[in-house]
Write an enzyme that holds these catalytic residues in place. Structure first.
Site, mmCIF file in Angstrom:
data_model
loop_
_atom_site.group_PDB
_atom_site.id
_atom_site.type_symbol
_atom_site.label_atom_id
_atom_site.label_comp_id
_atom_site.label_asym_id
_atom_site.label_seq_id
_atom_site.Cartn_x
_atom_site.Cartn_y
_atom_site.Cartn_z
ATOM 1 N N LYS A 1 -15.166 38.371 -15.231
ATOM 2 C CA LYS A 1 -13.972 38.564 -16.045
ATOM 3 C C LYS A 1 -12.938 39.496 -15.429
ATOM 4 O O LYS A 1 -11.754 39.387 -15.724
ATOM 5 C CB LYS A 1 -14.362 39.040 -17.449
ATOM 6 C CG LYS A 1 -15.065 37.947 -18.243
ATOM 7 C CD LYS A 1 -15.052 38.242 -19.719
ATOM 8 C CE LYS A 1 -15.645 37.097 -20.509
ATOM 9 N NZ LYS A 1 -17.125 37.060 -20.402
ATOM 10 N N GLU B 1 -9.717 40.269 -27.644
ATOM 11 C CA GLU B 1 -10.997 40.160 -28.325
ATOM 12 C C GLU B 1 -12.105 40.283 -27.281
ATOM 13 O O GLU B 1 -11.873 40.110 -26.094
ATOM 14 C CB GLU B 1 -11.101 38.803 -29.009
ATOM 15 C CG GLU B 1 -11.490 37.634 -28.089
ATOM 16 C CD GLU B 1 -10.434 37.254 -27.052
ATOM 17 O OE1 GLU B 1 -9.253 37.635 -27.246
ATOM 18 O OE2 GLU B 1 -10.787 36.606 -26.058
ATOM 19 N N SER C 1 -22.510 34.263 -13.313
ATOM 20 C CA SER C 1 -21.274 34.866 -13.836
ATOM 21 C C SER C 1 -21.369 36.364 -14.107
ATOM 22 O O SER C 1 -20.364 37.057 -14.064
ATOM 23 C CB SER C 1 -20.847 34.134 -15.112
ATOM 24 O OG SER C 1 -21.904 34.091 -16.058
HETATM 25 C C1 LIG Z 1 -17.839 36.048 -21.055
HETATM 26 C C2 LIG Z 1 -18.920 35.592 -20.197
HETATM 27 C C3 LIG Z 1 -19.197 34.238 -20.039
HETATM 28 C C4 LIG Z 1 -18.504 33.166 -20.828
HETATM 29 O O1 LIG Z 1 -17.139 33.061 -20.617
HETATM 30 P P1 LIG Z 1 -16.498 31.867 -19.814
HETATM 31 O O2 LIG Z 1 -15.057 31.988 -20.092
HETATM 32 O O3 LIG Z 1 -17.100 30.593 -20.328
HETATM 33 O O4 LIG Z 1 -16.840 32.085 -18.393
HETATM 34 C C5 LIG Z 1 -20.188 33.874 -19.159
HETATM 35 N N1 LIG Z 1 -20.894 34.796 -18.464
HETATM 36 C C6 LIG Z 1 -20.654 36.110 -18.592
HETATM 37 C C7 LIG Z 1 -21.471 37.080 -17.817
HETATM 38 C C8 LIG Z 1 -19.670 36.552 -19.463
HETATM 39 O O5 LIG Z 1 -19.438 37.863 -19.580
#
Ligand SMILES: *Cc1c(COP(=O)(O)O)cnc(C)c1O
Length: 409
Positions: free
Chosen positions: A99, A121, A388
């Site tokens: 993010k 948010e 992610s």
């Molecule tokens: C917020 C988050 C997601 C989900 O958000 P996307 O917009 O679908 O990428 C996935 N993995 C992590 C570690 C997150 O913090």
């Protein structure tokens, strides 16, 4: 250096009104129309502005620590007995997830536009921490709206936001999770869209956010394409990423959409079951509808109100999805599939114990699907997972709810 999204194939851009096929657009109260237009125009300017491109590139490298590495999971691959599994390590970014990629972009844009405060948010708290980090860095105030259920569940991230100087606003209506947090942040934004900038946390919301957030996340796929080729001589045969709003997924996928031989999988949370209210599998079980200012697949009841959603992954707990994903589903370029809570936890422990990498519960959904897929494929096939985020934020929750099952007292 190239303008921010000029490396993406033109076919993957939305129309000038923000439509990917029939999905996307901007369905907002009249008092926001001028502001959204201004954000769009400003973004179009800065994405081509060499000073902005250079500043963002500098921060990506020296602040976030990009490029994030690609890692070959030899142990996990051997144990699955099929395809070779690789990770794109977004968990190693400063703040622990992907993010930060769009938060830096949005914060720099807000600063350029003369805004005083970033608002947003957050679900798992990851977007809140990333935005509070970016706000501290560029010198803006920051209000983060968060459901009180998530505040209790993701307490370490709440503390981080406060240490970083952000104001955490508890949201106490409805299910008290991500959807209500978006509603509350949206209301606050409506009250003052001039001094505040609503830094949306995924590829959702009205145009230009699905495009802009995607553009800032596209660096994941651009790096991964080069890195994977350098490492193996080829492109990956398969890509896997979890889908909440869809930003980490589209960030990886964007660089490969034109490569027809690359199979692409988006993984949604099946929660405790695929029965109404027990999951957040929007593309799998939703229908086209309207949510938070854009058209996309939505989980909704018969009257068109957003359905309740449920998953152990707070970051995936959203009844909508980015419009580009809805489009990619319709044209059948991406396969959308699901992993449930138990499968995600199984994957969480498996990759922790095989590779020494504790994933975010969100990312564990992608790992869980990749483990299944690997078993079905030959050893010369490859799977690249977008990891992610890291799992530090989730360890208390996992131990309290699943510790016994995995032999931890
Ligand atoms: C917020 C988050 C997601 C989900 O958000 P996307 O917009 O679908 O990428 C996935 N993995 C992590 C570690 C997150 O913090």
């Amino acid at each position: 250096m190239e303008p921010i999204n000029d490396l993406l194939a033109p076919e993957t851009l939305p129309t000038k009104d923000g439509f990917f096929g029939e999905f996307g657009g901007s369905f907002i109260p009249p008092q926001l129309e001028a502001i959204m237009k201004e954000i769009n125009e400003e973004y179009e300017k800065i994405r081509k502005d060499p000073a902005f491109i250079e500043e963002l590139a500098y921060l990506n490298k020296h602040f976030t620590g990009r490029p994030s590495p690609i890692y070959h999971c030899k142990n996990l691959s051997r144990k699955m007995g099929g395809a070779q599994i690789y990770l794109k390590r977004e968990d190693l970014n400063h703040t622990g997830a992907h993010k930060i990629n769009h938060c830096l972009g949005e914060a720099l844009l807000a600063k350029k536009m003369g805004k005083k405060k970033l608002i947003a948010e957050t679900g798992a708290g990851q977007h809140g921490v990333a935005l509070a980090t970016a706000a501290a860095l560029v010198g803006l105030e920051c209000d983060i709206y968060m459901g009180s259920v998530d505040i209790a569940k993701e307490y370490p991230n709440v503390v981080r936001m406060k240490i970083l100087g952000a104001n955490v606003v508890s949201v106490d209506f409805g299910l008290k999770t991500l959807k209500e947090a978006v509603d509350a942040a949206f209301d606050a934004y409506l009250a003052d869209p001039v001094t505040q900038f609503y830094a949306i946390g995924s590829v959702v919301g009205p145009h230009p956010f699905p495009m802009m957030v995607r553009d800032f996340q596209a660096i994941i796929g651009q790096e991964a394409r080069e890195q994977f080729k350098a490492m193996t001589g080829e492109l990956p045969n398969n890509l896997v990423a979890c889908v909440g709003g869809g930003s980490n997924a589209i960030g990886l996928f964007s660089a490969f959409l034109q490569d027809e031989k690359v199979n692409i999988y988006g993984v949604e949370p099946a929660g405790s079951s695929l029965d109404y209210g027990n999951h957040a599998a929007t593309l799998t079980l939703g229908t086209p509808g309207m949510l938070h200012g854009f058209k996309s697949y939505v989980l909704q009841d018969e009257e068109g109100n957003p359905a309740p959603v449920n998953t152990i992954a707070s970051g995936l707990d959203y009844p909508g999805v980015g419009p580009q994903h809805s489009y990619l589903k319709e044209i059948e370029r991406v396969n959308y599939t699901t992993i449930n809570n138990d499968e995600a936890i199984e994957a969480f422990f498996e990759i922790s114990r095989q590779e020494g990498i504790i994933p975010a519960i969100e990312s564990a959904h992608a790992v869980g699907y990749a483990m299944k897929l690997a078993k079905e494929l030959d050893k010369d096939q490859t799977i690249l997972i977008n990891l992610s985020g890291r799992g530090d934020k989730d360890i208390d929750y996992v131990i309290n709810n699943y510790g016994k099952k995995y032999g931890i007292e």
